[in-house]
Design an enzyme around this catalytic site. Structure first.
Site, PDB file in Angstrom:
ATOM      1  N   ASP A 141      26.348  55.505  35.662  1.00  0.00           N
ATOM      2  CA  ASP A 141      26.766  55.701  34.264  1.00  0.00           C
ATOM      3  C   ASP A 141      27.256  54.426  33.586  1.00  0.00           C
ATOM      4  OD1 ASP A 141      26.314  58.215  35.252  1.00  0.00           O
ATOM      5  OD2 ASP A 141      28.110  59.117  34.400  1.00  0.00           O
TER       6      ASP A 141
ATOM      7  N   CYS B 205      21.511  61.382  35.592  1.00  0.00           N
ATOM      8  CA  CYS B 205      21.317  60.977  36.984  1.00  0.00           C
ATOM      9  C   CYS B 205      20.183  61.673  37.742  1.00  0.00           C
ATOM     10  CB  CYS B 205      22.618  61.125  37.748  1.00  0.00           C
ATOM     11  SG  CYS B 205      23.348  62.772  37.691  1.00  0.00           S
TER      12      CYS B 205
ATOM     13  N   ASP C 280      22.386  53.481  37.125  1.00  0.00           N
ATOM     14  CA  ASP C 280      21.396  54.572  37.126  1.00  0.00           C
ATOM     15  C   ASP C 280      20.953  55.009  35.730  1.00  0.00           C
ATOM     16  OD1 ASP C 280      23.718  55.957  36.435  1.00  0.00           O
ATOM     17  OD2 ASP C 280      23.415  57.581  37.872  1.00  0.00           O
ATOM     18  N   HIS C 281      21.691  54.643  34.688  1.00  0.00           N
ATOM     19  CA  HIS C 281      21.294  54.849  33.282  1.00  0.00           C
ATOM     20  C   HIS C 281      22.401  54.258  32.425  1.00  0.00           C
ATOM     21  CE1 HIS C 281      24.131  58.191  33.348  1.00  0.00           C
ATOM     22  NE2 HIS C 281      23.471  58.707  34.372  1.00  0.00           N
TER      23      HIS C 281
END
Length: 639
Positions: free
Chosen positions: A40, A78, A239-240
Site C-alpha cells: 500500500d 492487493c 504492491d500498488h
C-alpha cells in the site's frame, strides 16, 4: 522477442547448449533471487525524489542498482495484484480480477514457483499469498512466518519473498501513533481536502513507509552478513499505490504507480535489463504481469505462451513495451468495471459502470479518517471541483490525463478538441488489449462462474459458444456510453438469447436514467421475469428509480425476493442488496422485508462470507437514519 547473443553465449555457451534449445542452467549455476515487497505505498521514497520521505535502505539499494521510473501494478488492490504476479497473466483474463474471489487456474497455466522449483530453487514466501486463483498443493517449499532462504539445502539456489505489512492501509489510521513526519510539511494531492485529519493520515503514511523501508534494510543486511549479496539478484517493489483513498482501489496512476528497484551484482549483470547500469534509472514501462516471465527468463526458461507479460531481464527479455494496462473489478462488496492504459505520460481510463462513483462505499476504505471527512465535506458542498470528482456520479465514460502537466489526474482531457486523436488511439489500444486477452469481465461475476462450471473462466472465455466476446464487448461499449442515444439497440440487447447481452441492455437504460426510460419501460417490465436473476435486478433497479409507483412496488418486490443469500447465492444477493441501496429511501419497503434475512448461502469460496453482511449493515444504517459514511466501523481483517 529480442534475444541478446552475448547473454546467450555467457549463460549457455559453457554448457555446449545450442541457443535454439536453451534449457535452465544447472542449479549450481543459477543466481539467488530475493524479492523485498511492501504494501500500500507508491513512489513516496527518497530515491524517487520525495524530499519528505525517509527511506535510506531502498535509497541505498537504488544507488547500487537501477530504478524503474514507470512501474505499474496491474490492479490497485492487493489480491488481484498478487494474482497477476503469481500467474504472469492479467486477472481480467483469468477471472481473478474481483477482490477476494477464487477461480481455477487456466488448464495449461502454471504459477511461477512451479518453474523455479523444477529448476532446483528453494522457494519461500514469508507473510502473505492472497491470490484469487486456486493454487496447486506444495506451491512453495515454505510459505509461513518462518519461511527463510536459510533453510535450503547446502549450495541450493533460493528464491525468497519477504513482504512488509508495516505500510498497509490499516496502519495509516491506527491510533495512537508516535508521529515523526510533520503534517504541515505534507504536499497534499489536489484531489484531497486540506484538513487536519487528511494531513495526519498522510504524515502517518510517510512514517509507515519508513518502517517498511527498515524491514527491507534488515533483510539486505542479513544477506550481506551471510556473504551472499554478490550472488543474489534483488527486486524491491510496492504492491500498488498508497493506502489513501483515490490511490488504493482506483486504477489511475496514483493507484497503480509503484516503486521498483532492481539490483544485479556484477556476477549476474549479463542477465540484467539491456539498459542496466548501477545507480541509474530506466524509463522502460514495467507492469506486474511482466514479473513472472522475467523470473523465468532470468533462470533460462522461455516463458510459456500462455503468460501474457513481457520479460525485461534474462536471455528472453523483450524490447520495451509502448503501453501498460490497469484494471478494477469488484472491490469487496462493491461491483465496478474499469480499464486503464498508460504510455508513461498519458493515462486513459474507460468506465463501464459510470452510474457509480469512484468512491463507492467500500466499508474497509471508510475506516480511514480521510475518507470520512472528505465525504462529509462533499455532502456539505464544501469541496472544490478537483476534490469532488471522486464522489461525483455519473463518472465520465472516458478519462484522459497528462501526467506531465497534471500529475494528480484531475483535469480530464477527454473532451478537449485537440486531444481527440490521442483519445481515439488510447481507446483503440484499450479495447484491442481486452480483445487480445478475452477480458471475462463483460460477464457479471455470477454469470462467469455459471458458465465456467467444471473449467476455469479463462478456458471458458476461449470457447466461442460459451463466450461470444465480440458481441458482449460491443454491447458493453454502447450500453456504458451514455453520450450515445440508441434506444433501439438497447431494446435489441434486452431480447437477445444471451443473458449477458440482456444484462448490458438493462444496464444501458439504468446508466442513461430518466430521459431514456420511456422507450424501455415495456421491455424492462418484461425483464423483471427474465430467466437470469442478474438481468431482473438491473431492470428492477432501473424501474424502481425512474418508473411509476406501480413499477416501484413491483420492482422492490423482485429485489426483496432475490436478496436472501440462502435462496439466491452470494452473487445475486450482493447485486440485489446493492440495487436496494442505490434506489434510496424509496426502497425502505424492500429493506423491511429482508432486514432479518439469512446471509449464508451458496458461494464459490468462504472469502465472500463478509460481503453480504456488510451490505445489509449499510442498509440498516441508511434506513435507520445514521449515514454509514459517518459512523466508525469495527476494524476488519487486513486487505
Amino acid at each position: 522477442m529480442r534475444f541478446h547473443v552475448q547473454i546467450f553465449a555467457a549463460f549457455f555457451g559453457a554448457f555446449g547448449i545450442p541457443i535454439a534449445c536453451a534449457t535452465p542452467a544447472r542449479a549450481t549455476d543459477l543466481p539467488n533471487i530475493l524479492w523485498l515487497t511492501s504494501e500500500d505505498h507508491g513512489p513516496e521514497m527518497g530515491c524517487y525524489g520525495d524530499t519528505l520521505a525517509r527511506t535510506p535502505n531502498i535509497d541505498g539499494l537504488a544507488r547500487q542498482g537501477m530504478i524503474f521510473n514507470r512501474a505499474w501494478s496491474c490492479a490497485p488492490v492487493c489480491a488481484p495484484a498478487r494474482t497477476t504476479i503469481i500467474s504472469g497473466m492479467y486477472p481480467s483474463s483469468t477471472g481473478g480480477i474481483h477482490m477476494r474471489s477464487m477461480v481455477p487456474m487456466p488448464q495449461d497455466a502454471k504459477m511461477y514457483p512451479e518453474f523455479l522449483r523444477k529448476a532446483g530453487y528453494y522457494c519461500t514466501n514469508c507473510s502473505k499469498e492472497d491470490y484469487n486463483l486456486v493454487k496447486p498443493k506444495n506451491l512453495w517449499d515454505d510459505t509461513s512466518s518462518r519461511a527463510h532462504w536459510k533453510n535450503r539445502k547446502p549450495g541450493q539456489p533460493f528464491f525468497a519473498i519477504f513482504n512488509s505489512t508495516k505500510s498497509h492501509e490499516s496502519q495509516i489510521r491506527t491510533r495512537p501513533h508516535n508521529q515523526i513526519t510533520d503534517p504541515t510539511r505534507i504536499r497534499l494531492p489536489h484531489y484531497h481536502p486540506d484538513t487536519p485529519e487528511v494531513r495526519q493520515d498522510w504524515a502517518q503514511y510517510y512514517d509507515k513507509v519508513s518502517e517498511a523501508d527498515a524491514d527491507a534494510g534488515e533483510h539486505i543486511r542479513e544477506l550481506t552478513a551471510a556473504g551472499l549479496l554478490e550472488d543474489t539478484i534483488i527486486f524491491y517493489y510496492g504492491d500498488h499505490g498508497s493506502g489513501m483513498p483515490r490511490s488504493k482501489r482506483w486504477p489511475c496512476n496514483s493507484g497503480l504507480h509503484v516503486p521498483m528497484v532492481v539490483y544485479f551484482p556484477k556476477k549476474w549483470q549479463h542477465l540484467a535489463p539491456a539498459e542496466y547500469q548501477a545507480g541509474t534509472r530506466s524509463d522502460r514501462l514495467v507492469n506486474f504481469v511482466d514479473l513472472a516471465p522475467t523470473l523465468l527468463s532470468i533462470i533460462g526458461v522461455e516463458p510459456p505462451k500462455i503468460m501474457q507479460g513481457h520479460p525485461f531481464a534474462g536471455p528472453f527479455q523483450e524490447e520495451p513495451q509502448k503501453y501498460m494496462f490497469g484494471m478494477r473489478g469488484r472491490m469487496d462488496e462493491r461491483q465496478d468495471f474499469v480499464r486503464s492504459v498508460t504510455d508513461g505520460r498519458y493515462v486513459y481510463i474507460r468506465n463501464f459502470h459510470p452510474q457509480v462513483s469512484q468512491a463507492q462505499h467500500v466499508e474497509y476504505q471508510f475506516q480511514t479518517p480521510t475518507t470520512r471527512i472528505w465525504k462529509e465535506l462533499y455532502d456539505r458542498e464544501a469541496t472544490n471541483p478537483e476534490q469532488s470528482i471522486f464522489w461525483t456520479v455519473p463518472k465520465a465514460v472516458e478519462e484522459l490525463y497528462d501526467l506531465q502537466s497534471d500529475p494528480y489526474e484531475v483535469k480530464n482531457l477527454a473532451g478537449v478538441e485537440d486531444q481527440q486523436e490521442r483519445l481515439q488511439t488510447f481507446r483503440k489500444v484499450c479495447f484491442d488489449q481486452m480483445a487480445k486477452n478475452r477480458d471475462v469481465a463483460f460477464l457479471p461475476e455470477s454469470e462467469m462462474h455459471l458458465r465456467a462450471q467444471g473449467k476455469s473462466p479463462y478456458d471458458m472465455a476461449h470457447d466461442e459458444k460459451a463466450y461470444d466476446y465480440a458481441k458482449l464487448a460491443q454491447a458493453a461499449e454502447l450500453a456504458s456510453d451514455y453520450s450515445i442515444t440508441n434506444d433501439e439497440m438497447l431494446l435489441n440487447y434486452l431480447s437477445d438469447p444471451d443473458s449477458a447481452v440482456r444484462y448490458w441492455g438493462a444496464m444501458g437504460f439504468l446508466i442513461r436514467g430518466g430521459h431514456s426510460i420511456h422507450a424501455g419501460k415495456t421491455a424492462l417490465r418484461k425483464s423483471l421475469r427474465d430467466s437470469s436473476p442478474i438481468v431482473q435486478i438491473v431492470a428492477a433497479e432501473t424501474l424502481a428509480t425512474y418508473g411509476t409507483d406501480e413499477d416501484i412496488k413491483t420492482s422492490l418486490n423482485v429485489l426483496a425476493q432475490l436478496a436472501p443469500t440462502s435462496k439466491s447465492g452470494v452473487f445475486v444477493s450482493m447485486a440485489a442488496l446493492s440495487a436496494i441501496e442505490a434506489v434510496g429511501q424509496k426502497a425502505e419497503p424492500a429493506y423491511e422485508k429482508i432486514r432479518s434475512m439469512e446471509t449464508k448461502g451458496e458461494s464459490p469460496d468462504d472469502r465472500y462470507d463478509g460481503y453480504v453482511p456488510r451490505l445489509l449493515q449499510n442498509l440498516s444504517e441508511s434506513f435507520g437514519g445514521v449515514p454509514s459514511e459517518g459512523k466508525p466501523k469495527k476494524k476488519s481483517k487486513n486487505k
